[in-house]
Design a protein around this motif. Structure first.
Motif, PDB file in Angstrom:
ATOM      1  N   SER A 123      64.811 -21.429  94.248  1.00 52.56           N
ATOM      2  CA  SER A 123      63.320 -21.966  94.595  1.00 52.56           C
ATOM      3  C   SER A 123      62.319 -21.547  93.656  1.00 52.56           C
ATOM      4  CB  SER A 123      63.119 -21.466  95.796  1.00 52.56           C
ATOM      5  OG  SER A 123      63.008 -20.183  95.969  1.00 52.56           O
ATOM      6  N   LEU A 124      62.452 -20.144  92.884  1.00 50.89           N
ATOM      7  CA  LEU A 124      61.687 -19.718  92.115  1.00 50.89           C
ATOM      8  C   LEU A 124      61.748 -20.394  90.930  1.00 50.89           C
ATOM      9  CD1 LEU A 124      59.382 -17.863  91.445  1.00 50.89           C
ATOM     10  CD2 LEU A 124      61.158 -16.111  90.820  1.00 50.89           C
ATOM     11  N   LEU A 125      62.846 -20.582  90.279  1.00 54.08           N
ATOM     12  CA  LEU A 125      63.234 -21.711  89.103  1.00 54.08           C
ATOM     13  C   LEU A 125      62.689 -22.899  89.317  1.00 54.08           C
ATOM     14  CD1 LEU A 125      64.803 -21.983  86.230  1.00 54.08           C
ATOM     15  CD2 LEU A 125      66.522 -22.392  87.621  1.00 54.08           C
ATOM     16  N   LEU A 126      62.886 -23.593  90.427  1.00 53.38           N
ATOM     17  CA  LEU A 126      62.224 -24.928  90.726  1.00 53.38           C
ATOM     18  C   LEU A 126      60.775 -25.114  90.577  1.00 53.38           C
ATOM     19  CD1 LEU A 126      64.747 -26.422  93.250  1.00 53.38           C
ATOM     20  CD2 LEU A 126      64.933 -26.786  90.930  1.00 53.38           C
ATOM     21  N   ALA A 127      60.173 -23.851  91.330  1.00 54.47           N
ATOM     22  CA  ALA A 127      58.774 -23.857  91.616  1.00 54.47           C
ATOM     23  C   ALA A 127      58.176 -23.490  90.031  1.00 54.47           C
ATOM     24  CB  ALA A 127      58.445 -22.560  92.303  1.00 54.47           C
ATOM     25  N   VAL A 128      58.696 -22.825  89.230  1.00 52.66           N
ATOM     26  CA  VAL A 128      58.520 -22.568  87.498  1.00 52.66           C
ATOM     27  C   VAL A 128      58.467 -24.161  87.062  1.00 52.66           C
ATOM     28  CG1 VAL A 128      58.919 -21.543  85.416  1.00 52.66           C
ATOM     29  CG2 VAL A 128      59.010 -20.051  87.561  1.00 52.66           C
ATOM     30  N   ILE A 129      59.691 -24.561  87.202  1.00 52.68           N
ATOM     31  CA  ILE A 129      59.903 -26.015  86.405  1.00 52.68           C
ATOM     32  C   ILE A 129      58.831 -27.020  86.972  1.00 52.68           C
ATOM     33  CG2 ILE A 129      61.315 -27.735  86.034  1.00 52.68           C
ATOM     34  CD1 ILE A 129      63.622 -25.924  86.287  1.00 52.68           C
ATOM     35  N   GLY A 130      58.535 -27.108  88.262  1.00 47.74           N
ATOM     36  CA  GLY A 130      57.805 -28.171  88.683  1.00 47.74           C
ATOM     37  C   GLY A 130      56.302 -27.763  88.667  1.00 47.74           C
ATOM     38  N   GLY A 131      55.867 -26.268  88.646  1.00 46.74           N
ATOM     39  CA  GLY A 131      54.581 -26.150  88.792  1.00 46.74           C
ATOM     40  C   GLY A 131      54.082 -26.126  87.183  1.00 46.74           C
ATOM     41  N   VAL A 132      54.856 -25.595  86.288  1.00 46.75           N
ATOM     42  CA  VAL A 132      54.348 -25.661  84.718  1.00 46.75           C
ATOM     43  C   VAL A 132      54.260 -27.095  84.490  1.00 46.75           C
ATOM     44  CG1 VAL A 132      55.018 -24.929  82.813  1.00 46.75           C
ATOM     45  CG2 VAL A 132      55.218 -23.339  84.277  1.00 46.75           C
ATOM     46  N   GLY A 133      55.364 -27.909  84.751  1.00 49.19           N
ATOM     47  CA  GLY A 133      55.402 -29.158  84.441  1.00 49.19           C
ATOM     48  C   GLY A 133      54.191 -30.259  84.688  1.00 49.19           C
ATOM     49  N   LEU A 134      53.919 -29.851  85.920  1.00 46.16           N
ATOM     50  CA  LEU A 134      52.851 -30.342  86.709  1.00 46.16           C
ATOM     51  C   LEU A 134      51.393 -30.343  86.333  1.00 46.16           C
ATOM     52  CD1 LEU A 134      52.464 -33.145  88.752  1.00 46.16           C
ATOM     53  CD2 LEU A 134      52.259 -31.323  90.628  1.00 46.16           C
ATOM     54  N   ALA A 135      51.414 -28.913  85.819  1.00 48.63           N
ATOM     55  CA  ALA A 135      50.045 -28.165  85.401  1.00 48.63           C
ATOM     56  C   ALA A 135      49.785 -28.895  83.867  1.00 48.63           C
ATOM     57  CB  ALA A 135      50.407 -26.772  85.248  1.00 48.63           C
ATOM     58  N   VAL A 136      50.859 -29.079  83.057  1.00 48.42           N
ATOM     59  CA  VAL A 136      50.621 -29.788  81.790  1.00 48.42           C
ATOM     60  C   VAL A 136      50.272 -30.991  81.837  1.00 48.42           C
ATOM     61  CG1 VAL A 136      52.026 -30.530  79.813  1.00 48.42           C
ATOM     62  CG2 VAL A 136      52.167 -28.175  80.535  1.00 48.42           C
ATOM     63  N   LEU A 137      50.659 -31.906  82.831  1.00 44.99           N
ATOM     64  CA  LEU A 137      50.288 -33.298  83.048  1.00 44.99           C
ATOM     65  C   LEU A 137      48.885 -33.375  83.568  1.00 44.99           C
ATOM     66  CD1 LEU A 137      53.465 -34.765  85.208  1.00 44.99           C
ATOM     67  CD2 LEU A 137      52.725 -35.345  82.790  1.00 44.99           C
ATOM     68  N   PHE A 138      48.500 -32.286  84.515  1.00 43.67           N
ATOM     69  CA  PHE A 138      47.110 -32.150  84.961  1.00 43.67           C
ATOM     70  C   PHE A 138      45.988 -32.086  83.834  1.00 43.67           C
ATOM     71  CE2 PHE A 138      47.915 -30.406  89.560  1.00 43.67           C
ATOM     72  CZ  PHE A 138      48.484 -31.969  89.949  1.00 43.67           C
ATOM     73  N   THR A 139      46.371 -31.103  82.857  1.00 51.66           N
ATOM     74  CA  THR A 139      45.503 -31.062  81.775  1.00 51.66           C
ATOM     75  C   THR A 139      45.599 -31.993  80.655  1.00 51.66           C
ATOM     76  OG1 THR A 139      47.417 -29.803  80.523  1.00 51.66           O
ATOM     77  CG2 THR A 139      45.833 -28.573  81.843  1.00 51.66           C
ATOM     78  N   GLN A 140      46.631 -32.866  80.795  1.00 50.42           N
ATOM     79  CA  GLN A 140      46.638 -34.025  79.737  1.00 50.42           C
ATOM     80  C   GLN A 140      46.072 -35.184  80.284  1.00 50.42           C
ATOM     81  OE1 GLN A 140      47.923 -33.407  76.611  1.00 50.42           O
ATOM     82  NE2 GLN A 140      47.999 -31.536  77.487  1.00 50.42           N
ATOM     83  N   SER A 141      45.777 -35.091  81.513  1.00 49.10           N
ATOM     84  CA  SER A 141      45.240 -36.301  82.281  1.00 49.10           C
ATOM     85  C   SER A 141      44.398 -35.925  83.533  1.00 49.10           C
ATOM     86  CB  SER A 141      45.981 -37.466  82.617  1.00 49.10           C
ATOM     87  OG  SER A 141      45.280 -38.736  83.313  1.00 49.10           O
ATOM     88  N   LYS A 142      42.962 -36.060  83.364  1.00 49.80           N
ATOM     89  CA  LYS A 142      42.171 -35.875  84.603  1.00 49.80           C
ATOM     90  C   LYS A 142      42.529 -36.886  85.695  1.00 49.80           C
ATOM     91  CE  LYS A 142      39.697 -32.094  83.465  1.00 49.80           C
ATOM     92  NZ  LYS A 142      39.695 -30.802  84.026  1.00 49.80           N
TER      93      LYS A 142
END
Length: 282
Positions: A88-107
């Motif tokens: 679950s921690l691994l999936l949280a890292v992948i999902g959290g970081v990936g979604l955070a990058v998307l957030f910063t690329q598009s408001k």
């Protein structure tokens, strides 16, 4: 010609500072150890003074003996809990970081999806689990999803904050030099977000363990392939307090170990360049 060498002497202020640092280094591990030993002694004395039966409050040596005699059962369950925790921690890292990058690329993406992440965070997992129980058949997948929901938000929010905390002057410098969006992300935003991500990772590490244990409690899983929470429920039904305390101690020690390992990883990654890990001058 004889050259006399004078012994190097520290001035009073420097000597006081050195003594203070030495005392702090010793006290950082000695004081918690002494307090823990006193707490164990007091626990034992309370059991003796009040003649408390072992099925209500076992003495420390009884818990230690149970931890040894039931090691095969308890450590087997610990491995099941750890599997859910780390996956679950691994999936949280992948999902959290990936979604955070998307957030910063598009408001627009951030405004669209961040409220749903907040909803997942503020909704108790015991309220979400009945829905998960209806739509997910696999028991391991149920536990994994519950633990992931708990650990996901700290990584997402901290990483998003870090990616958005880049110095404006540096952003202007990259833009003036014609850096592409990928170059700004790789060479500017990601390094700036690293301390925030590692802080969120330390929080998520403990939460993933908590999520795995709570999910087992809610799911009521049982059998040889069940985790430590199921052992606690089973021991409670059978009034086997020594095993219950032994399982609780294993969970606590596991949580401490996870935090220490992630703190060490954070220090190793930041020690050469970030202020939070550099040795402070006095």
């Amino acid at each position: 010609m004889v050259i006399e060498t004078l012994p190097a002497r520290l001035d009073p202020e420097e000597a006081k500072r050195v003594r203070q640092e030495r005392l702090e280094r010793i006290g950082s591990w000695l004081l918690p150890l002494l307090i823990m030993l006193f707490a164990i002694w007091l626990w034992d004395r309370i059991c003796v003074w009040n003649e408390i039966p072992r099925y209500i409050l076992p003495r420390p040596h009884v818990v230690a003996q149970t931890l040894y005699t039931d090691a095969a059962l308890l450590f087997g369950s610990l491995l099941v809990t750890l599997k859910i925790t780390f996956l679950s921690l691994l999936l949280a890292v992948i999902g959290g970081v990936g979604l955070a990058v998307l957030f910063t690329q598009s408001k627009w993406v951030e405004m669209s999806f961040f409220p749903f992440a907040i909803v997942l965070q503020v909704t108790p997992i015991v309220a979400i689990f009945p829905l998960i129980n209806i739509y997910v058949d696999n028991q391991t997948a149920k536990l994994l999803l519950c633990s992931w929901i708990v650990a996901f938000f700290p990584i997402l929010s901290n990483t998003t904050l870090g990616l958005n905390s880049v110095d404006r002057n540096l952003r202007d410098l990259f833009r003036l030099n014609g850096a592409t969006r990928w170059q700004k992300l790789r060479h500017l935003r990601l390094p700036a977000a690293m301390p925030y991500f590692l802080g969120g990772l330390k929080i998520a590490g403990g939460l993933s363990l908590i999520g795995a244990v709570v999910a087992e409690f809610v799911a009521g899983s049982s059998g040889q392939s069940s985790g430590l929470a199921s052992r606690i429920i089973e021991a409670g039904y059978r009034l086997n307090a020594p095993r219950l305390f032994a399982a609780l101690i294993l969970i606590s020690l596991t949580g401490i170990l996870i935090f220490l390992v992630l703190s060490l990883v954070s220090h190793l990654l930041l020690r050469r360049w970030h202020e939070s890990a550099l040795k402070q001058e006095r």
